[in-house]
Design a protein around this motif. Structure first.
Motif, short mmCIF file in Angstrom:
data_model
loop_
_atom_site.label_atom_id
_atom_site.label_comp_id
_atom_site.label_asym_id
_atom_site.label_seq_id
_atom_site.Cartn_x
_atom_site.Cartn_y
_atom_site.Cartn_z
N LYS A 134 -57.14 0.43 -18.15
CA LYS A 134 -56.35 1.63 -17.91
C LYS A 134 -56.60 2.16 -16.49
CE LYS A 134 -59.64 4.88 -20.03
NZ LYS A 134 -60.24 5.38 -18.80
N ASN A 135 -57.84 2.05 -16.03
CA ASN A 135 -58.15 2.52 -14.67
C ASN A 135 -57.50 1.64 -13.62
OD1 ASN A 135 -59.75 4.59 -15.71
ND2 ASN A 135 -61.56 3.29 -15.79
N LEU A 136 -57.44 0.34 -13.88
CA LEU A 136 -56.81 -0.58 -12.92
C LEU A 136 -55.31 -0.32 -12.81
CD1 LEU A 136 -58.62 -3.95 -13.81
CD2 LEU A 136 -59.13 -2.36 -11.93
N ILE A 137 -54.67 -0.07 -13.96
CA ILE A 137 -53.23 0.21 -13.94
C ILE A 137 -52.95 1.54 -13.24
CG2 ILE A 137 -51.27 0.81 -15.42
CD1 ILE A 137 -52.16 -1.33 -17.35
N LEU A 138 -53.77 2.54 -13.50
CA LEU A 138 -53.58 3.84 -12.85
C LEU A 138 -53.77 3.71 -11.34
CD1 LEU A 138 -53.01 6.82 -13.19
CD2 LEU A 138 -55.45 7.20 -13.59
N ARG A 139 -54.77 2.95 -10.93
CA ARG A 139 -55.01 2.75 -9.50
C ARG A 139 -53.82 2.03 -8.86
NH1 ARG A 139 -59.68 -0.30 -9.53
NH2 ARG A 139 -60.80 1.59 -10.09
N ASN A 140 -53.28 1.04 -9.58
CA ASN A 140 -52.12 0.30 -9.08
C ASN A 140 -50.92 1.22 -8.91
OD1 ASN A 140 -49.54 -1.41 -9.59
ND2 ASN A 140 -51.10 -2.93 -9.09
N ALA A 141 -50.71 2.14 -9.86
CA ALA A 141 -49.60 3.08 -9.77
C ALA A 141 -49.75 3.99 -8.56
CB ALA A 141 -49.52 3.90 -11.06
N ILE A 142 -50.97 4.44 -8.31
CA ILE A 142 -51.22 5.32 -7.16
C ILE A 142 -50.96 4.57 -5.86
CG2 ILE A 142 -53.02 6.58 -5.92
CD1 ILE A 142 -54.25 7.21 -8.69
N GLU A 143 -51.39 3.31 -5.80
CA GLU A 143 -51.17 2.50 -4.59
C GLU A 143 -49.69 2.29 -4.30
OE1 GLU A 143 -53.31 -1.05 -5.47
OE2 GLU A 143 -55.29 -0.19 -4.99
N HIS A 144 -48.86 2.29 -5.35
CA HIS A 144 -47.43 2.08 -5.16
C HIS A 144 -46.63 3.40 -5.22
CE1 HIS A 144 -48.64 -2.08 -6.18
NE2 HIS A 144 -47.58 -2.42 -5.46
N ASN A 145 -47.37 4.52 -5.11
CA ASN A 145 -46.74 5.85 -5.06
C ASN A 145 -45.81 6.11 -6.26
OD1 ASN A 145 -47.91 6.65 -2.53
ND2 ASN A 145 -46.45 5.27 -1.52
N VAL A 146 -46.24 5.68 -7.42
CA VAL A 146 -45.45 5.88 -8.64
C VAL A 146 -45.66 7.32 -9.13
CG1 VAL A 146 -45.08 5.13 -11.01
CG2 VAL A 146 -45.60 3.45 -9.23
N ASP A 147 -44.57 7.97 -9.46
CA ASP A 147 -44.62 9.36 -9.95
C ASP A 147 -44.77 9.33 -11.47
OD1 ASP A 147 -44.48 12.05 -10.33
OD2 ASP A 147 -42.46 12.32 -9.48
N ILE A 148 -46.00 9.61 -11.97
CA ILE A 148 -46.30 9.53 -13.39
C ILE A 148 -46.27 10.92 -14.02
CG2 ILE A 148 -48.09 8.96 -15.09
CD1 ILE A 148 -49.00 6.74 -13.27
N LEU A 149 -45.52 11.06 -15.11
CA LEU A 149 -45.48 12.32 -15.85
C LEU A 149 -46.52 12.34 -16.98
CD1 LEU A 149 -41.62 12.83 -16.23
CD2 LEU A 149 -43.14 13.81 -14.51
N LYS A 150 -46.74 11.19 -17.60
CA LYS A 150 -47.71 11.12 -18.71
C LYS A 150 -48.39 9.76 -18.70
CE LYS A 150 -46.26 11.00 -23.07
NZ LYS A 150 -45.73 11.47 -24.37
N PHE A 151 -49.70 9.79 -18.94
CA PHE A 151 -50.49 8.55 -18.96
C PHE A 151 -51.55 8.72 -20.05
CE2 PHE A 151 -53.83 5.65 -17.67
CZ PHE A 151 -53.17 4.58 -17.10
N GLU A 152 -51.40 8.03 -21.18
CA GLU A 152 -52.31 8.25 -22.29
C GLU A 152 -52.54 6.97 -23.08
OE1 GLU A 152 -50.48 11.24 -24.67
OE2 GLU A 152 -49.11 9.85 -25.65
N ILE A 153 -53.68 6.95 -23.78
CA ILE A 153 -54.01 5.83 -24.65
C ILE A 153 -53.32 6.04 -25.99
CG2 ILE A 153 -55.88 4.64 -25.87
CD1 ILE A 153 -57.76 5.53 -23.62
N GLN A 154 -52.64 5.00 -26.45
CA GLN A 154 -52.05 5.07 -27.79
C GLN A 154 -53.14 4.74 -28.81
OE1 GLN A 154 -49.31 1.98 -29.08
NE2 GLN A 154 -47.93 3.54 -29.90
#
Length: 300
Positions: A266-286
């Motif tokens: 989950k941390n790797l995916i979040l870091r990847n999103a930040i690196e690509h300037n992705v605008d995230i509204l919600k990020f949670e574990i199902q």
């Protein structure tokens, strides 16, 4: 105050209500005792406070028999009974003297306790005029009056309306900073809000004893739910090709991502999103909710 319950058993009319129950609560912990109605929660509590005796086993407080340490226990029953013709102050004075607290000390402590539970303006009001939430707050006040080291609360909010429930939960949040608490409830949202550790009981038997983080970790689905501000097809394709992503489902702006190891990836995916300037509204574990986990355990 450390509480130890060792191999405690209790039966009524040849029916086992609590069966070889073991539990240890360390000083300063707030533990939720959760289970369906009839699970044995109230019977166990009554043995801890020495209202009834176990058939076998022992209950220790700081290494001493519980009957020798009753003054260190504060107890709020599920349905506290008060004399309606007494005022709040008279009630606490009466109960404090029953607990052996000197009258002079009570005169000093009662205003402080009433302020702590938000009843300072009702000191001279008769209990018969109190709402359900006010009576529960008065019950907490009497449980705290002799400055116990262990507070035991048996279904403290089950009969209250939403306002009364919130009032009582806020008070419990405050007193947990100062003492050890055992909270019995079948309202799982309350246990999740207040307690750091859960003991699940069914038919008098302990099914589970763990922290909420451990429970959720064991019951996660290795899936992330990610909601984006807009449909970012480029980043979705990047995610799909990540080596640790096993499955990707896209529904509009929402992604459901299955990975190998949820707590690392989950941390790797979040870091990847930040690196690509992705605008995230919600990020949670199902994951399963506490209620879903509870139901799976008690319905086996």
């Amino acid at each position: 105050m450390k509480l130890e319950i060792r191999d405690v058993t209790k039966s009524f009319k040849n029916k086992s209500v609590v069966n070889n129950f073991n539990l240890e609560i360390q000083k300063g912990e707030c533990v939720g005792l959760i289970g369906p109605n009839g699970a044995g929660k109230s019977t166990l509590i009554k043995m801890i406070v020495d209202m009834i005796e176990p058939e076998k086993g022992e209950i220790l407080l700081n290494g001493n028999k519980n009957m020798e340490m009753k003054k260190e226990i504060g107890y709020l029953p599920q349905y506290p009974n008060f004399f309606n013709w007494m005022t709040a102050k008279e009630t606490l004075m009466f109960m404090g003297q029953l607990s052996g607290v000197p009258k002079k000390a009570l005169n000093n402590q009662i205003p402080l306790i009433l302020r702590k539970v938000g009843l300072q303006d009702a000191e001279n009001s008769k209990v018969g005029t109190f709402s359900g939430g006010m009576k529960q707050r008065l019950g907490i006040a009497q449980a705290l009056l002799h400055k116990p080291s262990l507070i035991i609360l048996d279904e403290p909010v089950s009969a209250l309306d939403p306002i009364g429930r919130r009032e009582v939960l806020n008070i419990i949040q405050e007193i947990k900073k100062e003492t050890t608490i055992l909270l019995s409830t079948h309202i799982l949202n309350d246990a999740e809000e207040i307690c750091e550790r859960f003991v699940i009981i069914k038919n008098g038997v302990k099914l589970e004893d763990s922290s909420i983080s451990q429970l959720f970790k064991r019951n996660n689905k290795n899936r992330l739910i990610i909601e984006l501000a807009s449909n970012d097809g480029v980043w979705m394709n990047i995610v799909k090709k990540l080596p640790y992503v096993k499955e990707l489902t896209v529904k509009g702006n929402k992604l459901e991502v299955k990975v190998d190891d949820i707590y690392n990836h989950k941390n790797l995916i979040l870091r990847n999103a930040i690196e690509h300037n992705v605008d995230i509204l919600k990020f949670e574990i199902q994951r399963d909710t506490l209620e879903e986990i509870f139901l799976k355990m008690v319905m086996r």
